[in-house]
Design a protein around this motif. Structure first.
Motif, PDB file in Angstrom:
ATOM      1  N   MET A 203     -69.237 -12.742  18.648  1.00 42.64           N
ATOM      2  CA  MET A 203     -68.875 -12.440  20.037  1.00 42.64           C
ATOM      3  C   MET A 203     -67.487 -12.984  20.345  1.00 42.64           C
ATOM      4  O   MET A 203     -67.269 -14.180  20.349  1.00 42.64           O
ATOM      5  CB  MET A 203     -69.913 -13.099  20.963  1.00 42.64           C
ATOM      6  N   LYS A 204     -66.562 -12.087  20.567  1.00 41.50           N
ATOM      7  CA  LYS A 204     -65.210 -12.529  20.876  1.00 41.50           C
ATOM      8  C   LYS A 204     -64.763 -11.959  22.204  1.00 41.50           C
ATOM      9  O   LYS A 204     -64.953 -10.779  22.491  1.00 41.50           O
ATOM     10  CB  LYS A 204     -64.246 -12.124  19.762  1.00 41.50           C
ATOM     11  N   ILE A 205     -64.184 -12.780  23.003  1.00 44.44           N
ATOM     12  CA  ILE A 205     -63.733 -12.348  24.321  1.00 44.44           C
ATOM     13  C   ILE A 205     -62.231 -12.392  24.415  1.00 44.44           C
ATOM     14  O   ILE A 205     -61.577 -11.409  24.760  1.00 44.44           O
ATOM     15  CB  ILE A 205     -64.393 -13.230  25.408  1.00 44.44           C
ATOM     16  N   LEU A 206     -61.657 -13.531  24.078  1.00 40.84           N
ATOM     17  CA  LEU A 206     -60.211 -13.696  24.233  1.00 40.84           C
ATOM     18  C   LEU A 206     -59.456 -13.179  23.022  1.00 40.84           C
ATOM     19  O   LEU A 206     -58.341 -12.689  23.136  1.00 40.84           O
ATOM     20  CB  LEU A 206     -59.884 -15.177  24.441  1.00 40.84           C
ATOM     21  N   THR A 207     -60.073 -13.302  21.843  1.00 35.90           N
ATOM     22  CA  THR A 207     -59.332 -12.989  20.623  1.00 35.90           C
ATOM     23  C   THR A 207     -59.809 -11.686  19.994  1.00 35.90           C
ATOM     24  O   THR A 207     -59.573 -11.434  18.825  1.00 35.90           O
ATOM     25  CB  THR A 207     -59.494 -14.135  19.607  1.00 35.90           C
ATOM     26  N   GLU A 208     -60.480 -10.849  20.797  1.00 34.58           N
ATOM     27  CA  GLU A 208     -61.054  -9.623  20.256  1.00 34.58           C
ATOM     28  C   GLU A 208     -59.985  -8.751  19.585  1.00 34.58           C
ATOM     29  O   GLU A 208     -60.165  -8.249  18.479  1.00 34.58           O
ATOM     30  CB  GLU A 208     -61.722  -8.855  21.398  1.00 34.58           C
TER      31      GLU A 208
ATOM     32  N   ALA B  67     -72.326 -15.360  31.470  1.00 30.51           N
ATOM     33  CA  ALA B  67     -73.294 -16.461  31.494  1.00 30.51           C
ATOM     34  C   ALA B  67     -74.370 -16.282  30.441  1.00 30.51           C
ATOM     35  O   ALA B  67     -75.023 -17.250  30.035  1.00 30.51           O
ATOM     36  CB  ALA B  67     -73.915 -16.583  32.879  1.00 30.51           C
ATOM     37  N   ALA B  68     -74.566 -15.025  29.972  1.00 35.63           N
ATOM     38  CA  ALA B  68     -75.601 -14.776  28.966  1.00 35.63           C
ATOM     39  C   ALA B  68     -75.218 -15.366  27.616  1.00 35.63           C
ATOM     40  O   ALA B  68     -76.078 -15.639  26.776  1.00 35.63           O
ATOM     41  CB  ALA B  68     -75.826 -13.270  28.831  1.00 35.63           C
ATOM     42  N   ILE B  69     -73.910 -15.552  27.398  1.00 30.52           N
ATOM     43  CA  ILE B  69     -73.476 -16.171  26.154  1.00 30.52           C
ATOM     44  C   ILE B  69     -73.567 -17.688  26.337  1.00 30.52           C
ATOM     45  O   ILE B  69     -73.278 -18.206  27.408  1.00 30.52           O
ATOM     46  CB  ILE B  69     -72.007 -15.788  25.838  1.00 30.52           C
TER      47      ILE B  69
ATOM     48  N   TYR C 141     -60.436 -20.774  16.186  1.00 34.38           N
ATOM     49  CA  TYR C 141     -61.633 -19.938  16.132  1.00 34.38           C
ATOM     50  C   TYR C 141     -62.216 -19.777  17.516  1.00 34.38           C
ATOM     51  O   TYR C 141     -62.279 -20.748  18.272  1.00 34.38           O
ATOM     52  CB  TYR C 141     -62.690 -20.568  15.217  1.00 34.38           C
ATOM     53  N   GLU C 142     -62.631 -18.578  17.853  1.00 32.12           N
ATOM     54  CA  GLU C 142     -63.348 -18.392  19.107  1.00 32.12           C
ATOM     55  C   GLU C 142     -64.837 -18.417  18.793  1.00 32.12           C
ATOM     56  O   GLU C 142     -65.351 -17.539  18.097  1.00 32.12           O
ATOM     57  CB  GLU C 142     -62.971 -17.064  19.765  1.00 32.12           C
TER      58      GLU C 142
END
Lengths: 446, 341
Positions: free
Chosen positions: A1-6, A226-228, A251-252
């Protein structure tokens, strides 16, 4: 699961065209056209996002403290003065994908009702500053910044301010002083920045990573974020892994994986470098307490330690540490803890602003004493002296730099006292090049 | 607004700080101050000498404050309960602060002009310990001249920033600031620019230690050998209300008038301070009431003597013990050595 580094490895992601092609600036469009500022704040509150600069204070709550008197401008300041030894995540994010931060800045400024925002970047990162300025110019050209953004009637001016390269300017009130063009001395609190910040106006100061995460939250909703994660540690966190590991880097991680997995799994750090054993970990940048191998992997109650705010601080300062800013420094058994503590103490001695006496004098004193121990001139009473000095600094200073200087020294002595004693009792052995004390029966020495 | 400090309740105006409230009660209760200076806006919060324990935040929110708070900048709240001299951790912390302030201090009181009216001496006498734990080399600086009349001994400086605020607020144009960081920070006029302002001399009066000294007075006398006298003159620049310091018939020094807490309430100009050193320049009003923190009062004005506060009395007793000990080792031992023939 990546949010910032997708999309961080997409070629040319630093340009606005490529960034937009990968789903960029959707959050700006959504927030400005379809949501009210309060709705954005509400989503951030729901997400449970906690400040990524080190203290881990819930960001939505911090925003809600912002005073909103009529006719007084409000400001958002992004703290990009990342100077903690061991932490290099913000630098990586801004350098690789500046638009991630700028998008977050627009969304956050909109939520707070700020029409002027600043990104205060550490002075040493000149090339990052030029990358950011280029990206901001692109955003201005596309109408994403300036007057009447995307026809929504909302104005925002975004400025990049280089700092002078002082660690203390990462403390929010010192940062504001420096931003105003003064000497970067922390202010006495209260008043807090939320009431009187930059130019004596209400101000919110947030870390790069926290601000960058807001655009994803706007796009996908606070509940999805929030689910993560586990419990009150939600979302993902950038960890700057360094030291004696096979794959150092940024690393994210989704908050909630175990420390053991993070260190040994091939997905993350890849284990300790060739054939060595883990000795100690500084889990959140130089200012958090150091922990020996067995304590970082499991808590005092025998559970596996997770990469979360709560689990890492489990056991307080007796057997716990902090997630801090995510500067994960791994040390194998070839590391001399006394030498390492000296490095940290010297850093804080050098960076203390000199405003309040416990920190100004205490950091220098600890540095000098540890320097003596490391160089074979220690006295037996020095160890207790160090603990006492650390105690007298902690909590008695204007800003948290005093605590940050005291904790690593106190923790190193708490967990590796025998190593300090060995340095004092066997100066002839300890001062040899590369000499390291091996505790008999320790987890790293078998 | 009611506030309780060391079990004494006092009624104060809203917006009063803990320090001011404690000073209303009296010198026994007032926390020590090294950097706080009431007439200077923005001063305080730096030396941490006045840290106190708040055991009850207010009537509405009775939780104690988690950390010790600086009394000089913390505003009181209705029903606040503060512990100063009755709290162990406060006194222990204060010991630490004394130790920190003296860590790089040269301890050159015997040759320092400030000795006898030095806040650091008082503070360490009241709250410090008589031994040292440091074996480290002290940071040293060379003395420098700030203009023709003021000398800076950076070694003695405790970085209280009082003089910086004075230069900012009393004199026009900022020429006086702090350079560098941490324990190598220095008071400095920017790029060696002399302070040639009419009111620059006040930085000497606000300095709690002997870092800024009057060059027209240096080494002329120990403070306690001189007699302070209140006087005034008609000066076009300042109010002309000063304290003259006599040694015999000679005026050796002119300073501003200090209140009970060692604070100058009316700043005086450089002409009064450095140039008017004849009795004929002044109209004498009478002897100065000497402040509590001063050896100057000793054997001078019996009626004006102020009773020592409890910590001072305690410190005096403690000191006597050490002093007796020294007497034994220095005076009794040599008696055993046979005199050379």
């Amino acid at each position: 699961m990546k949010i910032l580094t997708e999309h961080i490895d997409v070629p040319q992601i630093e340009t606005l065209a490529v960034y937009k092609k990968n789903g960029g600036y959707k959050a700006v469009e959504k927030a400005l056209k379809k949501m009210t500022p309060d709705e954005v704040t509400e989503e951030v509150k729901k997400s449970g996002l906690r400040g990524r600069g080190g203290a881990g204070f819930p960001m939505g709550m911090k925003w809600s403290f912002l005073a909103k008197p009529e006719g007084v401008p409000r400001y958002l300041v992004c703290n990009a003065d990342e100077s903690e030894p061991g932490t290099f995540k913000d630098h990586y994010l801004m350098w690789k994908s500046p638009h991630t931060l700028i998008e977050g800045m627009i969304v956050s400024s909109y939520a707070l009702g700020a029409n002027t925002s600043y990104i205060y970047v550490r002075g040493e990162l000149m090339y990052v500053i030029s990358i950011l300025e280029k990206a901001i110019q692109e955003a201005y050209d596309q109408g994403l910044l300036g007057k009447n953004i995307l026809g929504s009637g909302y104005d925002l001016d975004l400025f990049v301010q280089p700092g002078g390269g002082a660690y203390i300017c990462g403390e929010e009130t010192a940062l504001l002083e420096s931003l105003e063009g003064k000497r970067g001395n922390p202010r006495n609190k209260p008043p807090f920045p939320a009431v009187k910040g930059v130019w004596q106006c209400p101000t919110v100061v947030n870390n790069v990573e926290s601000i960058a995460a807001t655009s994803w939250i706007v796009n996908n909703g606070g509940d999805a974020y929030a689910a993560i994660g586990v419990g009150r540690s939600t979302g993902t966190k950038l960890i700057s892994a360094s030291g004696h590991i096979k794959k150092p880097g940024v690393y994210e991680i989704p908050l909630g994986i175990t420390v053991e997995e993070f260190i040994y799994s091939d997905e993350w750090c890849g284990g300790i470098r060739d054939g060595h054993k883990l000795k100690a970990v500084v889990a959140g940048g130089s200012s958090v307490p150091i922990l020996p191998a067995d304590m970082i992997l499991t808590t005092a109650t025998g559970e596996k330690r997770l990469m979360t705010y709560e689990s890492l601080s489990d056991g307080g300062f007796v057997s716990g540490t902090m997630l801090g800013s995510g500067g994960f420094i791994v040390m194998d058994e070839t590391t001399c803890i006394v030498h390492n503590t000296l490095t940290f103490a010297r850093f804080y001695h050098h960076e203390s602003c000199g405003q309040c006496s416990p920190c100004r004098e205490g950091t220098g004193w600890m540095d000098k004493v540890i320097h003596r121990i490391e160089h074979g001139k220690g006295r037996r009473e020095d160890i207790d002296l160090l603990v006492d000095v650390a105690k007298k600094i902690e909590g008695n200073t204007i800003c948290p730099l005093g605590d940050a200087a005291a904790w690593p020294v106190a923790a190193a002595i708490r967990h590796f006292r025998d190593e300090f004693e060995w340095h004092i009792e066997h100066p002839e052995l300890a001062t040899k090049e590369g000499a390291v004390y091996m505790r008999p029966g320790a987890s790293w020495a078998q | 607004m009611k506030v309780t400090i060391d079990n004494i309740t006092v009624e104060v105006e809203p917006g009063t700080t803990i320090m001011q409230a404690a000073r209303q009660i009296g010198p026994e209760i007032a926390p020590p101050a090294m950097c706080y200076y009431e007439p200077l806006k923005g001063s305080g919060g730096k030396c941490r000498a006045c840290l106190v324990k708040v055991t009850q935040g207010s009537e509405k929110d009775p939780r104690p404050m988690p950390k010790l708070v600086p009394a000089c900048i913390t505003a009181v709240q209705e029903g606040m309960v503060v512990e100063n001299t009755v709290n162990e951790s406060v006194l222990e912390t204060r010991k630490g602060i004394v130790e920190f302030l003296l860590l790089n201090h040269p301890l050159d009181c015997p040759v320092c002009d400030q000795a006898g009216e030095c806040h650091l001496q008082d503070f360490s006498f009241e709250h410090g310990v008589s031994t040292t734990r440091t074996a480290e080399e002290r940071n040293t600086f060379e003395p420098t001249d700030l203009g023709p009349n003021i000398q800076l001994h950076m070694n003695r400086c405790v970085l209280c920033y009082r003089c910086v605020y004075t230069a900012d607020q009393i004199t026009d144009g900022r020429v006086h600031g702090v350079m560098y960081r941490g324990d190598h920070a220095e008071i400095s006029t920017y790029i060696e620019k002399a302070i040639d302002n009419d009111f620059s001399g006040n930085v000497i009066d606000v300095c709690p230690v002997g870092a800024l000294t009057d060059k027209t007075y240096r080494f002329k006398s120990r403070v306690w050998f001189s007699k302070p006298v209140e006087a005034h003159c008609s000066c076009e620049k300042c109010t002309g209300n000063v304290t003259l310091w006599y040694k015999g018939d000679e005026v050796i020094r002119v300073t501003g008038r200090k209140n009970e807490w060692g604070e100058v309430m009316e700043f005086i100009c450089n002409t009064c301070r450095f140039d008017r050193k004849k009795t004929s320049d002044w109209v004498i009003e009478g002897p100065t009431k000497v402040a509590r923190h001063s050896v100057i009062s000793a054997n001078k004005y019996g009626a004006n003597l102020i009773k020592p506060a409890f910590p001072i009395a305690q410190a005096a007793r403690d000191y006597k013990l050490i002093d007796d000990d020294r007497d034994r080792s220095f005076l009794h031992e040599p008696a055993k050595i046979e005199a050379k023939k």
